[in-house]
Design a protein around this motif. Structure first.
Motif, PDB file in Angstrom:
ATOM      1  N   ARG A   2      17.097  88.391  33.003  1.00 30.12           N
ATOM      2  CA  ARG A   2      17.350  89.192  34.208  1.00 30.12           C
ATOM      3  C   ARG A   2      18.599  88.464  35.295  1.00 30.12           C
ATOM      4  O   ARG A   2      18.075  87.439  35.362  1.00 30.12           O
ATOM      5  N   TRP A 159      18.788 101.815  31.240  1.00 28.27           N
ATOM      6  CA  TRP A 159      18.431 100.864  32.014  1.00 28.27           C
ATOM      7  C   TRP A 159      19.115  99.468  32.265  1.00 28.27           C
ATOM      8  O   TRP A 159      19.151  98.685  33.205  1.00 28.27           O
ATOM      9  N   SER A 160      20.189  99.284  31.321  1.00 29.70           N
ATOM     10  CA  SER A 160      21.220  98.256  31.712  1.00 29.70           C
ATOM     11  C   SER A 160      21.939  98.369  33.052  1.00 29.70           C
ATOM     12  O   SER A 160      22.564  97.541  33.364  1.00 29.70           O
ATOM     13  N   ARG A 191       7.155  96.228  37.134  1.00 29.07           N
ATOM     14  CA  ARG A 191       7.468  95.849  35.875  1.00 29.07           C
ATOM     15  C   ARG A 191       6.396  96.530  34.704  1.00 29.07           C
ATOM     16  O   ARG A 191       6.809  96.990  33.857  1.00 29.07           O
ATOM     17  N   ILE A 202      12.673  96.166  28.447  1.00 28.64           N
ATOM     18  CA  ILE A 202      13.146  96.934  29.405  1.00 28.64           C
ATOM     19  C   ILE A 202      12.762  96.281  30.588  1.00 28.64           C
ATOM     20  O   ILE A 202      13.518  96.054  31.815  1.00 28.64           O
ATOM     21  N   VAL A 206      15.087  94.308  33.765  1.00 26.94           N
ATOM     22  CA  VAL A 206      15.570  94.750  35.054  1.00 26.94           C
ATOM     23  C   VAL A 206      15.331  93.952  36.265  1.00 26.94           C
ATOM     24  O   VAL A 206      14.380  93.116  36.421  1.00 26.94           O
TER      25      VAL A 206
END
Ligand code: 13P
Length: 250
Positions: A2, A159-160, A191, A202, A206
């Motif tokens: 991330r 989610w990207s 998270r 995911i 993030v």
């Protein structure tokens, strides 16, 4: 992996001349390529001039809001495609000031998130509890509900395009910051919540920013926490020196 991100939310501050001045100071302060991704979110009237001024820099420009409809009879509103047409591909949604002063409900926010994603925009989704929620130990429930009601309708792939910003309402513009431990605790909770609802990958990928009275003096300590991937900065983003000091706190 991330990304670390520092975004300045300029809120309803600065006319065109003041924006240009702030931008020129920002460029002067940016003596080296920042370690973090940097974004600024000016008012609608200054979005295009900001986009042009920052074109040859790594700084991205974000809008502070947008309407969920494609177009039509929505006097005073701005759509995703209008933002995209001026080079703005990121939008802040769900800020507590929009929720509190402009009656943006979870349902409306879900529609806004969906509209932004349909237009392939990146979303900085804000959430956070009020003081009473924390006092009555409901902060985790409140945050879980905000995520559930406005965000968990999106697909895994989407989610990207999502950046999260935890902004406890009691810490916004008050000078009172969540402690690094309080921020870490909530970010880890978020998270875990995402991992339970979607999957671990995911959740791990993030970026979760913290927002609420971040200043040069406390940024390093907050950003050092494992699950804090940067900040959404209000007041301190209006001074180029302070904002860049925060950016360089990684
Ligand atoms: P302050 O940094 O002024 O507390 O504002 C935080 C914020 O609302 C950023 O979106």
């Amino acid at each position: 992996m991330r990304k670390n991100i520092v975004a300045g939310n300029w809120k309803m501050n600065n006319d065109l001349a003041e924006t240009e001045e702030l931008l020129s100071h920002l460029k002067m302060q940016m003596v080296k390529e920042p370690e973090a991704e940097v974004m600024v979110a000016p008012a609608f009237t200054n979005l295009y001039s900001t986009f042009k001024a920052l074109k040859d820099t790594p700084v991205k420009v974000a809008a502070q809001n947008m309407h969920q409809a494609k177009s039509g009879a929505y006097t005073g509103e701005v759509s995703a495609s209008m933002l995209k047409s001026i080079g703005v591909n990121t939008v802040i949604l769900g800020h507590s000031e929009r929720r509190a002063h402009f009656q943006e409900t979870s349902e409306i926010l879900a529609e806004k998130v969906n509209a932004a994603l349909e237009n392939e925009m990146e979303v900085i989704f804000c959430f956070g509890e009020e003081l009473e929620d924390r006092k009555s130990d409901k902060h985790f429930d409140v945050v879980a509900k905000q995520l559930q009601e406005s965000l968990y309708q999106i697909s895994e792939d989407a989610w990207s395009k999502i950046i999260l910003a935890y902004e406890p309402v009691w810490a916004i513009g008050t000078g009172e910051t969540a402690s690094p431990e309080q921020a870490q605790e909530m970010h880890a909770f978020v998270r875990k919540n995402i991992a339970d609802k979607y999957n671990q990958q995911i959740a791990d990928e993030v970026s979760i920013l913290y927002g609420g009275s971040v200043k040069p003096a406390n940024a390093k300590e907050i950003f050092a926490k494992e699950d804090v991937d940067g900040g959404l900065i209000g007041g301190a983003s209006l001074k180029a020196v302070d904002f860049m000091a925060i950016v360089n706190s990684f």
